[in-house]
Write an enzyme that holds these catalytic residues in place. Structure first.
Site, PDB file in Angstrom:
ATOM      1  CD  GLU A 287      -3.317  -0.056   2.056  1.00 24.32           C
ATOM      2  OE1 GLU A 287      -4.168  -0.950   1.983  1.00 24.32           O
ATOM      3  OE2 GLU A 287      -3.223   0.693   3.036  1.00 24.32           O
ATOM      4  CG  HIS A 308       7.323 -29.598   0.442  1.00 21.75           C
ATOM      5  ND1 HIS A 308       7.869 -30.827   0.169  1.00 21.75           N
ATOM      6  CD2 HIS A 308       8.064 -29.078   1.456  1.00 21.75           C
ATOM      7  CE1 HIS A 308       8.891 -31.056   0.975  1.00 21.75           C
ATOM      8  NE2 HIS A 308       9.028 -30.004   1.770  1.00 21.75           N
ATOM      9  CE  LYS A 422     -12.310   1.409   1.334  1.00 20.54           C
ATOM     10  NZ  LYS A 422     -11.709   2.390   2.226  1.00 20.54           N
TER      11      LYS A 422
HETATM   12  O1  PA5 Z   1      -3.486   1.419   5.858  1.00 24.59           O
HETATM   13  C1  PA5 Z   1      -4.600   1.870   5.709  1.00 24.59           C
HETATM   14  O2  PA5 Z   1      -4.846   3.093   5.795  1.00 24.59           O
HETATM   15  C2  PA5 Z   1      -5.785   0.961   5.413  1.00 24.59           C
HETATM   16  O3  PA5 Z   1      -5.414  -0.350   5.243  1.00 24.59           O
HETATM   17  C3  PA5 Z   1      -6.790   1.029   6.545  1.00 24.59           C
HETATM   18  O4  PA5 Z   1      -6.150   0.642   7.735  1.00 24.59           O
HETATM   19  C4  PA5 Z   1      -8.006   0.141   6.286  1.00 24.59           C
HETATM   20  O5  PA5 Z   1      -8.598   0.466   5.070  1.00 24.59           O
HETATM   21  C5  PA5 Z   1      -9.013   0.288   7.413  1.00 24.59           C
HETATM   22  O6  PA5 Z   1      -9.381   1.613   7.553  1.00 24.59           O
HETATM   23  P1  PA5 Z   1     -10.122   2.139   8.832  1.00 24.59           P
HETATM   24  O7  PA5 Z   1      -9.225   1.979   9.988  1.00 24.59           O
HETATM   25  O8  PA5 Z   1     -10.398   3.581   8.534  1.00 24.59           O
HETATM   26  O9  PA5 Z   1     -11.375   1.326   8.985  1.00 24.59           O
END
Ligand code: PA5
Length: 447
Positions: A287, A308, A422
């Site tokens: 990310e 394996h 989303k």
């Molecule tokens: O790293 C990030 O920002 C995302 O992976 C969020 O942690 C994830 O989408 C969850 O978001 P939130 O904590 O707002 O529910």
């Protein structure tokens, strides 16, 4: 304390080339330390190890003790992505492998996770489990608006309220969210839940050392102070402006290899307890770096199990791979291989050896074979799997990730691409406000 060893890359890169990448990494470190880079309003994670007040841990312990007094034996932690993977990684790494089936090893409630998928079967089966246990819940969402945890929390909240009554439910639910914004914050205020704050300047995937990780880890019975001590050592070690800084070494080498065509990095561990370290690490790097058409693709394997299944590809498939091996120097348990008078399996040559010695030789043998097969080996070693070393690893990888993404030239702290699915999902589910997008999607799908 984490140690980096790059010897397994020496046949793939020239020293002079590596030095250039060390210079780039040191420049990126300066940007990170001086807070002058893209996303510099999300650097609150940098000093969490040394600036987290002890009172925060004491508050979490007070919740643990109050739930223990009620006989709570199941804590459901609800969250996804950065609001889930750090705690899941720590709980998996630190727990007995068979904790839920062994009555003798538990002096803390079982911690299970929810809200990290939209599986109806998972939700129904979680309900089955809750029926048999004394339940409390922690709901974690920084934005307070993420669909997966919100759906799970609606179900779990209703279950707890129905079973224990509204006022007792408020004693058994804790929220971890933004200080002011989001549906979860409003709901927590209205219902009177105890609430922990995720600061604005810490992004989800860098939040394991905030209440997002601290509360579940304390509830699961682990020593958060030791974890912060391990992280604090790495905070110090990774702020050094020289080539022996382990985060500089790691970030420099992986970027050099990437620019030489190694597009995929596989995080390897030889202990199944570290499987979720791989999941946490994939989110952290994927990310943070995967944007603007760039970024090393992060993958993970658990050896020797996956030798394996994935071993063949790694040894002989397309030569676009590098491996980062998380080496654990010491096993915390001891099991030796016994002699067998009949020796029908031919294994008497292993008599008296620790299983971990076989694991170490598997690791060494694999390392040499993969180097021969064209896969550079980066090594990240810790002494043993415990809170202290896990804290070191968390911080080491976070700092390396910031440096690495700046070398790559991307903002490590945003995730614009996560929104695309989303929007489509909301449109397809008929969320108010998404009508135009829904129409376009239905036309595209021919419905
Ligand atoms: O790293 C990030 O920002 C995302 O992976 C969020 O942690 C994830 O989408 C969850 O978001 P939130 O904590 O707002 O529910």
């Amino acid at each position: 304390m984490v140690k980096v060893d790059l010897e397994g890359c020496s046949s793939f890169v020239k020293d002079a080339e590596y030095q250039k990448y060390v210079d780039k990494a040191l420049a990126a470190l300066d940007v990170l330390e001086n807070e002058t880079g893209a996303g510099n309003d999300f650097l609150g994670w940098k000093h969490l190890p040394t600036r987290t007040p002890d009172s925060l841990i004491s508050e979490c312990e007070a919740i643990r003790d109050s739930w223990k007094a009620k006989g709570v034996d199941l804590v459901v932690v609800i969250g996804i992505g950065g609001s889930y993977l750090g705690a899941k990684c720590a709980v998996e790494a630190l727990s007995h492998s068979f904790a839920s089936r062994l009555s003798t090893v538990r002096n803390a409630p079982e911690v299970v996770f929810a809200g990290h998928n939209l599986s109806e079967e998972y939700a129904a089966e979680l309900m089955d489990l809750m029926q048999e246990r004394n339940v409390a819940a922690v709901v974690i969402s920084k934005s307070g608006t993420t669909t997966e945890p919100a759906v799970a929390f609606r179900l779990i909240k209703q279950y707890i309220e129905t079973r224990y009554g509204s006022s007792e439910a408020a004693e058994r639910i804790v929220a971890v969210t933004d200080a002011h914004r989001g549906a979860l914050k409003s709901l927590a205020t209205q219902e009177g839940y105890r609430t922990f704050v995720i600061e604005d300047n810490v992004g989800g995937r860098f939040s394991v050392l905030t209440p997002v990780g601290i509360l579940p880890i304390v509830l699961a019975g682990f020593d958060m102070r030791a974890m912060l001590r391990g992280a604090a050592e790495m905070e110090e070690a990774t702020s050094r402006r020289d080539a022996s800084n382990p985060a500089v070494e790691y970030a420099a080498m992986r970027n050099l290899l990437y620019d030489n065509g190694k597009k995929i990095e596989i995080l390897v561990s030889y202990n199944p307890k570290l499987q979720y370290l791989g999941e946490w690490w994939k989110q952290l790097f994927g990310e943070s770096e995967g944007k603007d058409g760039k970024g090393i693709f992060p993958a993970s394997v658990s050896f020797t199990t996956d030798l394996h299944s994935m071993g063949q590809y790694i040894q002989e498939g397309e030569r676009i791979l590098m491996e980062t091996v998380v080496t654990v120097e010491k096993s915390r348990r001891s099991v030796t291989i016994s002699s067998d008078p009949q020796n029908l399996d031919g294994l008497n040559f292993l008599t008296g050896k620790h299983i971990e010695e076989c694991n170490a030789m598997a690791e060494l043998g694999t390392r040499l074979a993969h180097i021969d097969g064209g896969v550079p080996q980066l090594s990240v070693a810790i002494e043993k799997i415990d809170e202290y070393n896990l804290g070191s690893l968390f911080y080491f990888f976070e700092k390396s990730c910031g440096i690495s993404a700046y070398i790559l030239g991307v903002n490590p702290f945003n995730q614009p691409g996560v929104e695309a699915y989303k929007k489509n999902m909301f449109a397809l589910l008929g969320k108010p406000g998404y009508e135009a997008q829904a129409e376009a999607l239905h036309e595209r799908l021919g419905k």
